[in-house]
Design a protein around this motif. Structure first.
Motif, PDB file in Angstrom:
ATOM      1  N   GLN A 165      37.098 -65.686  27.017  1.00 34.87           N
ATOM      2  CA  GLN A 165      36.703 -67.020  26.573  1.00 34.87           C
ATOM      3  C   GLN A 165      35.596 -67.575  27.466  1.00 34.87           C
ATOM      4  O   GLN A 165      34.653 -68.204  26.984  1.00 34.87           O
ATOM      5  CB  GLN A 165      37.899 -67.973  26.586  1.00 34.87           C
ATOM      6  N   LEU A 168      32.350 -65.940  26.463  1.00 36.04           N
ATOM      7  CA  LEU A 168      31.837 -66.525  25.219  1.00 36.04           C
ATOM      8  C   LEU A 168      31.197 -67.886  25.477  1.00 36.04           C
ATOM      9  O   LEU A 168      30.138 -68.211  24.931  1.00 36.04           O
ATOM     10  CB  LEU A 168      32.965 -66.667  24.198  1.00 36.04           C
ATOM     11  N   ALA A 169      31.846 -68.679  26.330  1.00 37.66           N
ATOM     12  CA  ALA A 169      31.336 -70.020  26.631  1.00 37.66           C
ATOM     13  C   ALA A 169      29.975 -69.941  27.327  1.00 37.66           C
ATOM     14  O   ALA A 169      29.061 -70.719  27.017  1.00 37.66           O
ATOM     15  CB  ALA A 169      32.333 -70.772  27.505  1.00 37.66           C
ATOM     16  N   PHE A 173      29.048 -69.886  22.936  1.00 27.86           N
ATOM     17  CA  PHE A 173      30.010 -69.847  21.824  1.00 27.86           C
ATOM     18  C   PHE A 173      31.327 -70.487  22.273  1.00 27.86           C
ATOM     19  O   PHE A 173      32.209 -69.827  22.817  1.00 27.86           O
ATOM     20  CB  PHE A 173      30.237 -68.407  21.360  1.00 27.86           C
ATOM     21  N   GLY A 174      31.431 -71.811  22.057  1.00 29.37           N
ATOM     22  CA  GLY A 174      32.623 -72.537  22.481  1.00 29.37           C
ATOM     23  C   GLY A 174      32.485 -73.021  23.913  1.00 29.37           C
ATOM     24  O   GLY A 174      31.403 -72.969  24.504  1.00 29.37           O
ATOM     25  N   ASP A 175      33.584 -73.511  24.459  1.00 30.87           N
ATOM     26  CA  ASP A 175      33.563 -73.968  25.849  1.00 30.87           C
ATOM     27  C   ASP A 175      34.814 -73.482  26.576  1.00 30.87           C
ATOM     28  O   ASP A 175      35.790 -73.057  25.958  1.00 30.87           O
ATOM     29  CB  ASP A 175      33.467 -75.494  25.921  1.00 30.87           C
ATOM     30  N   TRP A 180      43.029 -71.886  23.573  1.00 31.32           N
ATOM     31  CA  TRP A 180      43.053 -70.805  22.583  1.00 31.32           C
ATOM     32  C   TRP A 180      44.386 -70.695  21.852  1.00 31.32           C
ATOM     33  O   TRP A 180      44.458 -70.128  20.758  1.00 31.32           O
ATOM     34  CB  TRP A 180      42.726 -69.467  23.249  1.00 31.32           C
ATOM     35  N   THR A 186      39.639 -72.572  15.862  1.00 26.69           N
ATOM     36  CA  THR A 186      38.355 -72.802  16.529  1.00 26.69           C
ATOM     37  C   THR A 186      38.003 -71.629  17.440  1.00 26.69           C
ATOM     38  O   THR A 186      36.863 -71.160  17.464  1.00 26.69           O
ATOM     39  CB  THR A 186      38.398 -74.099  17.365  1.00 26.69           C
ATOM     40  N   PHE A 187      38.989 -71.149  18.169  1.00 27.97           N
ATOM     41  CA  PHE A 187      38.770 -70.007  19.060  1.00 27.97           C
ATOM     42  C   PHE A 187      38.335 -68.788  18.254  1.00 27.97           C
ATOM     43  O   PHE A 187      37.378 -68.093  18.606  1.00 27.97           O
ATOM     44  CB  PHE A 187      40.044 -69.702  19.836  1.00 27.97           C
ATOM     45  N   ASN A 189      36.916 -68.741  15.332  1.00 26.49           N
ATOM     46  CA  ASN A 189      35.574 -68.966  14.778  1.00 26.49           C
ATOM     47  C   ASN A 189      34.492 -68.750  15.836  1.00 26.49           C
ATOM     48  O   ASN A 189      33.401 -68.260  15.514  1.00 26.49           O
ATOM     49  CB  ASN A 189      35.461 -70.376  14.206  1.00 26.49           C
ATOM     50  N   ASN A 190      34.786 -69.101  17.089  1.00 32.68           N
ATOM     51  CA  ASN A 190      33.817 -68.861  18.164  1.00 32.68           C
ATOM     52  C   ASN A 190      33.551 -67.369  18.339  1.00 32.68           C
ATOM     53  O   ASN A 190      32.409 -66.948  18.545  1.00 32.68           O
ATOM     54  CB  ASN A 190      34.333 -69.449  19.480  1.00 32.68           C
ATOM     55  N   LYS A 193      31.402 -66.184  15.405  1.00 29.64           N
ATOM     56  CA  LYS A 193      29.999 -66.565  15.549  1.00 29.64           C
ATOM     57  C   LYS A 193      29.273 -65.636  16.504  1.00 29.64           C
ATOM     58  O   LYS A 193      28.117 -65.257  16.271  1.00 29.64           O
ATOM     59  CB  LYS A 193      29.909 -68.012  16.046  1.00 29.64           C
TER      60      LYS A 193
END
Length: 243
Positions: A165, A168-169, A173-175, A180, A186-187, A189-190, A193
């Motif tokens: 994660q 990705l942030a 892609f997300g923060d 999670w 949302t996780f 979808n990140n 993407k």
């Protein structure tokens, strides 16, 4: 056949199904719960609290039940994100044969990755170090490949997801603060993407294929940061020379 007797305070099976699940889960976690609430001794409750990093009121039977169920649910959701627990399976907080198989597969993959990581530097190690400090845990060098649930395996799954994660942030892609477990869509979808940006199948799973993409992307990201930092330093030097 061997039968397990579970004493329900209200006698209402439908309303106490979570209590039944929690008691069965305690047996899978290596405990021998008593027939009546609170099912565990004060020492065992303290042990769970310390091992799983949760606060438990030993007089609150419902809280103990909820925490035990949430531990298993987090494992189920975590393994889904990592591509080990089938998405068609329910997140019900119950230890099933399907979950035990998924845990065993994760353990095998984790051991292989951990061995490689300890033998040489990995591109994700800096993110890993940050997450270890955040969770306040020690990283297991090896997990028994038996499919059983332990605090060590529970934290290994959380650590694995949080590390990815963070990657990705950093890539946009997300923060890092996203939960999670509570915000699964949302996780997911990140991750999709990121996969789509890489031109690959976007299934939302943090499996080996996605991990390889992440390693390449993070390596490029760090290289660009280094170049940017170097250019900034050169600009500062040139500016001072002009003055």
């Amino acid at each position: 056949p061997n039968l397990t007797c579970i004493q329900l305070p209200s006698g209402d099976y439908e309303n106490e199904i979570d209590t039944i699940k929690a008691k069965v889960n305690l047996e899978h976690l290596g405990y021998n719960p008593s027939l009546s609430p609170p099912y565990l001794s004060d020492k065992e409750i303290l042990e769970i609290s310390v091992d799983y990093h949760v606060d438990i009121d030993d007089r609150n039977e419902l809280e103990i039940t909820e925490i035990i169920l949430n531990v298993v649910k987090q494992i189920q959701v975590g393994l889904k994100h990592l591509g080990f627990f089938p998405w068609m399976c329910n997140v019900d907080g119950l230890v099933t044969p399907a979950l035990k198989i998924s845990i065993k597969r994760f353990q095998s993959t984790y051991n292989s990755y951990t061995q490689n990581s300890f033998e040489g530097p990995q591109i994700l190690d800096k993110h890993l170090e940050k997450c270890i400090k955040l969770l306040g845990i020690e990283r297991a060098r090896k997990l028994p490949e038996d499919g059983n649930i332990t605090a060590q395996k529970y934290h290994a799954i959380r650590l694995r997801i949080l590390t990815l994660q963070y990657c990705l942030a950093d890539l946009g892609f997300g923060d890092r603060t996203l939960d999670w477990y509570k915000d699964q869509d949302t996780f997911n979808n990140n991750v999709k993407k990121f996969q789509k940006s890489s031109g690959k199948l976007h299934d939302g799973l943090l499996n080996d294929r996605t991990l390889k993409l992440l390693e390449v992307a993070i390596k490029t990201y760090k290289k660009n940061l280094h170049v940017k930092s170097k250019n900034n330093n050169n600009n500062i030097v040139n500016y001072k020379k002009k003055k």
